[in-house]
Motif scaffolding. Sequence first.
Motif, PDB file in Angstrom:
ATOM      1  N   HIS A  64       0.847  -1.208   0.000  1.00  0.00           N
ATOM      2  CA  HIS A  64       0.000   0.000   0.000  1.00  0.00           C
ATOM      3  C   HIS A  64       0.878   1.252   0.000  1.00  0.00           C
ATOM      4  N   HIS A  66       1.355   5.347  -2.094  1.00  0.00           N
ATOM      5  CA  HIS A  66       0.953   6.377  -3.065  1.00  0.00           C
ATOM      6  C   HIS A  66       2.257   7.050  -3.506  1.00  0.00           C
ATOM      7  N   LYS A 133      -0.397   3.343  -6.124  1.00  0.00           N
ATOM      8  CA  LYS A 133      -1.754   3.741  -6.496  1.00  0.00           C
ATOM      9  C   LYS A 133      -1.744   5.030  -7.315  1.00  0.00           C
ATOM     10  N   HIS A 231      -9.749   1.633   0.966  1.00  0.00           N
ATOM     11  CA  HIS A 231      -9.389   2.438   2.133  1.00  0.00           C
ATOM     12  C   HIS A 231     -10.639   2.472   3.013  1.00  0.00           C
ATOM     13  N   HIS A 254      -6.390   0.146   6.483  1.00  0.00           N
ATOM     14  CA  HIS A 254      -6.526   1.099   7.609  1.00  0.00           C
ATOM     15  C   HIS A 254      -7.292   0.435   8.758  1.00  0.00           C
ATOM     16  N   ASP A 306       2.047   2.965   3.373  1.00  0.00           N
ATOM     17  CA  ASP A 306       1.067   3.991   2.985  1.00  0.00           C
ATOM     18  C   ASP A 306       1.787   5.275   2.574  1.00  0.00           C
TER      19      ASP A 306
HETATM   20 ZN   LIG Z   1      -3.594   5.002   1.236  1.00  0.00          ZN
END
Ligand SMILES: [Zn+2]
Length: 400
Positions: A64, A66, A133, A231, A254, A306
């Motif tokens: 996970h 970004h 992502k 998410h 999460h 994340d």
């Molecule tokens: Zn995220």
Amino acid sequence: MHDAVWLNANLATMTPHGAIVDGALAVRQGRISWVGPRSAWKDKAHEEHDARGAWMLPGFVDCHTHLVYAGTRAHEFELRLQGASYEDIAKAGGGIVSTVRATRSASEAELLALAQKRLERWIAEGTAVIEVKSGYGLDRETELKMLRVARRLGGVTVKTTFLGAHAVPEEYKGRADAYIDLVRKEVLPAAEAEKLVDAVDAFCERIAFNRHQTARVFTAAEKLKLPVKLHADQLSDLGGAALAAKHGALSADHLEYTSDSGVEAMARARTVAVLLPGAFYFLRETRLPPIAALRRHRVPIALGTDHNPGSSPLSSPLLAMNLACTLFHLTPDEALAGFTINGARALGMQETHGSLEVGKAADLALWEVEAPAELAYAIGANPCVGRIRLYASAQIGSGP
Ligand SMILES: [Zn+2]
């Protein structure tokens, strides 16, 4: 005949069989071809390596991130330290929207240079696979640009996740349903037509999309036969985990506010729980994810960094493991599984990655530690002393 063998290695296999002290591991054509105690190794290999007592683990899987974006959000960090909440900042036009502006105006080459430079920190910590992502474009052109950049990253295996439903863009303010139409009918099909999508994700939250809008994104993904992730329940309990489970999601991520029934639904659907302690720490959250319920229902727990500029500017799987132990009370073994076998499960890659087993990818890391638990214990250390990365090059030669 094997291509190569590593002797004098301790093997953290990440299987139910546990660790092998003083082991041997051989590879052939990019895959693990033999694993066991050194005393049982009787085969032959073209190359013989001495691991000098290092611990060998499967390369980390960060399921996970970004990673692709432009701009920095350090100023928001200052504002939050003065008392503004993540929601306050989002409502004031900061947050995700400011990263969207910077990412839209960056070229593909600029985004690639920024992301590749960040990625070197994961590579230095023995990472084999990273999920990246989209979601800072929120328009057709930029969402596709982000996914193309992710696919061009080098040095690790990349899995791309389409996150068009990350936030409502400014030009659709107050018209979230119309934006979801754009995502479903135009942006996702265009990304899929270019073969840029491995999975589809959404942000189900008060400040993003409701359950109904999220479900509409999922049904569009299902039509294209793409797996989904979510998410879910980060800032409030919108029933996101149960919704993800209902759609057979690979993972729900999460989960701070997920209820017991949400956990039960995940267990039934075999949806992986992805915990993200970096965001919990950085946003100074206090509500812990339901660890006891996840354990009780035997839901696999994966971890991710994340990495993102707003809520988790964390570039270290090792530190994420430490945070998961200190903040979420995971055991070091659970943290290691979170970045190996369960991280692979969260991406649907458990057949090829995440453990030291015959047939799996020869994409491994060597660590100078006395025991694997040290990887979750130390803060700010990086005892990675080598990577073995033979899987990717073997795949390139073998064709589709
Ligand atoms: Zn995220």
